[in-house]
Design an enzyme around this catalytic site. Structure first.
Site, PDB file in Angstrom:
ATOM      1  N   ARG A  99       0.817  -1.209   0.000  1.00 58.31           N
ATOM      2  CA  ARG A  99       0.000   0.000   0.000  1.00 58.31           C
ATOM      3  C   ARG A  99       0.857   1.268   0.000  1.00 58.31           C
ATOM      4  O   ARG A  99       0.555   2.227  -0.712  1.00 58.31           O
ATOM      5  CB  ARG A  99      -0.943  -0.003   1.207  1.00 58.31           C
ATOM      6  CG  ARG A  99      -1.805   1.244   1.385  1.00 58.31           C
ATOM      7  CD  ARG A  99      -2.411   1.766   0.102  1.00 58.31           C
ATOM      8  NE  ARG A  99      -3.109   0.755  -0.662  1.00 58.31           N
ATOM      9  CZ  ARG A  99      -3.422   0.869  -1.947  1.00 58.31           C
ATOM     10  NH1 ARG A  99      -3.060   1.961  -2.616  1.00 58.31           N
ATOM     11  NH2 ARG A  99      -4.063  -0.094  -2.571  1.00 58.31           N
ATOM     12  N   LYS A 134       1.437  24.967  -3.252  1.00 67.05           N
ATOM     13  CA  LYS A 134       0.187  24.327  -2.826  1.00 67.05           C
ATOM     14  C   LYS A 134       0.372  22.808  -2.893  1.00 67.05           C
ATOM     15  O   LYS A 134      -0.178  22.124  -3.754  1.00 67.05           O
ATOM     16  CB  LYS A 134      -0.978  24.806  -3.692  1.00 67.05           C
ATOM     17  CG  LYS A 134      -1.249  26.290  -3.545  1.00 67.05           C
ATOM     18  CD  LYS A 134      -2.354  26.769  -4.474  1.00 67.05           C
ATOM     19  CE  LYS A 134      -2.580  28.273  -4.335  1.00 67.05           C
ATOM     20  NZ  LYS A 134      -3.612  28.780  -5.265  1.00 67.05           N
ATOM     21  N   LYS A 166       3.317  39.137  -2.079  1.00 69.04           N
ATOM     22  CA  LYS A 166       1.903  38.848  -2.318  1.00 69.04           C
ATOM     23  C   LYS A 166       1.029  40.011  -1.850  1.00 69.04           C
ATOM     24  O   LYS A 166       1.512  40.972  -1.251  1.00 69.04           O
ATOM     25  CB  LYS A 166       1.516  37.556  -1.594  1.00 69.04           C
ATOM     26  CG  LYS A 166       2.395  36.354  -1.932  1.00 69.04           C
ATOM     27  CD  LYS A 166       2.036  35.763  -3.279  1.00 69.04           C
ATOM     28  CE  LYS A 166       0.779  34.932  -3.186  1.00 69.04           C
ATOM     29  NZ  LYS A 166       0.449  34.272  -4.468  1.00 69.04           N
ATOM     30  N   GLU A 196       3.640  40.266  -6.980  1.00 66.40           N
ATOM     31  CA  GLU A 196       2.294  40.000  -7.487  1.00 66.40           C
ATOM     32  C   GLU A 196       1.547  41.321  -7.648  1.00 66.40           C
ATOM     33  O   GLU A 196       1.555  42.158  -6.742  1.00 66.40           O
ATOM     34  CB  GLU A 196       1.554  39.091  -6.506  1.00 66.40           C
ATOM     35  CG  GLU A 196       0.090  38.849  -6.828  1.00 66.40           C
ATOM     36  CD  GLU A 196      -0.596  38.064  -5.713  1.00 66.40           C
ATOM     37  OE1 GLU A 196      -0.393  36.843  -5.645  1.00 66.40           O
ATOM     38  OE2 GLU A 196      -1.326  38.700  -4.918  1.00 66.40           O
ATOM     39  N   ASP A 217      -1.910  38.486 -11.220  1.00 73.09           N
ATOM     40  CA  ASP A 217      -2.831  37.670 -10.436  1.00 73.09           C
ATOM     41  C   ASP A 217      -4.278  37.869 -10.864  1.00 73.09           C
ATOM     42  O   ASP A 217      -4.815  38.984 -10.801  1.00 73.09           O
ATOM     43  CB  ASP A 217      -2.675  38.000  -8.954  1.00 73.09           C
ATOM     44  CG  ASP A 217      -3.524  37.105  -8.071  1.00 73.09           C
ATOM     45  OD1 ASP A 217      -3.483  35.877  -8.268  1.00 73.09           O
ATOM     46  OD2 ASP A 217      -4.236  37.634  -7.199  1.00 73.09           O
TER      47      ASP A 217
END
Length: 281
Positions: A99, A134, A166, A196, A217
């Site tokens: 597994r 992410k 950001k 950004e 963005d």
């Protein structure tokens, strides 16, 4: 991109410990010690393979004498019925590692497969696909390796190897000009700088600084075209990266604007595992 062997070993050992704990009580209750078996990893759907070293390590951690023989390499395409690899050796070890081996192989192959779809969707353009941060906690290097196998380029690995300004940084610093003034107050940083922007006004300010890349963005395709025209008008050559709201259905339109990069969080956070089974005989 090549992953350190120690990294693969540590990640796999942690996964085996999580799964096996104090012992595989089912296998140990049914399968006598010393029985040898052979298994085949079969592709049950079309895709791109990634994670063979993780699968091999899962078996060899439990029994170093197990033979794991891949028939292809990471990054290769497979179709339904393709025998990806074979494994031979102690039945108990193979069943106990099965597994964990499949989890790595199906998950990373799923990421590589989805990445390849995005890469193929913009074939013939100059745009490059980038991954993002992410990722699954503690699996970032593995998942970025999978996007690389699918044909993407790696964005920054973490918060330490690139300055990426950001919207929340800009909000706290009191605007994009204040933010960039602080970054360049002592000269150009030793690491790349990306900022950004969310509109053309912010973009015009960002283009006044020696940034290494600008992220557009959530720009529409038309806004991206306007951004490129503004860059050309000002005589700048800083590469642009599009991010936000980009799918397999619209990515071609974005790439055809001439933008240099498109970053896709979905290739890591929303990839479906590739269907692979281990058939033992």
């Amino acid at each position: 991109m090549e992953l350190p062997k120690d990294y693969i070993s540590n990640v796999v050992r942690g996964a085996l410990s999580e799964d096996i704990g104090e012992g595989d009580i089912t296998t140990n209750s049914i399968v006598p010690s010393g029985i040898k078996v052979r298994g085949e990893f079969l592709a049950k759907s079309n895709g791109v393979i990634c994670g063979l070293s993780f699968a091999e390590t899962a078996f060899r951690v439990l029994d170093e004498n197990i033979k794991f023989i891949p028939n292809i390499n990471d990054g290769d395409n497979v179709t339904v019925g393709h025998i990806i690899a074979t494994v031979e050796g102690e039945a108990r070890a193979i069943l106990s590692a099965e597994r964990t081996a499949l989890n790595f192989l199906t998950h990373l192959s799923g990421i590589a497969t989805l990445t390849r779809k995005f890469v193929d969707a913009i074939s013939g353009t100059k745009t490059k696909i980038l991954d993002t941060r992410k990722t699954t906690p503690l699996l970032r290097l593995a998942e970025k390796y999978a996007t690389y196998c699918g044909g993407a380029q790696n964005h920054r690995i973490g918060l330490y190897d690139m300055i990426l300004v950001k919207d929340n940084h800009i909000a706290i610093a009191g605007g994009i000009k204040n933010t960039l003034d602080k970054i360049y107050s002592s000269g150009k940083p030793k690491v790349p700088v990306e900022v950004e922007v969310t509109d053309l006004k912010q973009l015009e300010i960002a283009l006044l600084y020696p940034v290494d890349r600008i992220m557009l963005d959530n720009f529409s395709v038309e806004k991206v075209r306007e951004a490129i025209k503004l860059r050309d008008k000002l005589g700048k050559s800083v590469p642009f990266e599009c991010s936000g709201g980009i799918t397999l259905e619209n990515i071609r339109a974005y790439a055809e604007t001439g933008v240099e990069y498109i970053s896709i969080g979905a290739i890591t956070h929303s990839a479906q595992a590739l269907d692979i089974s281990l058939e033992i005989s």
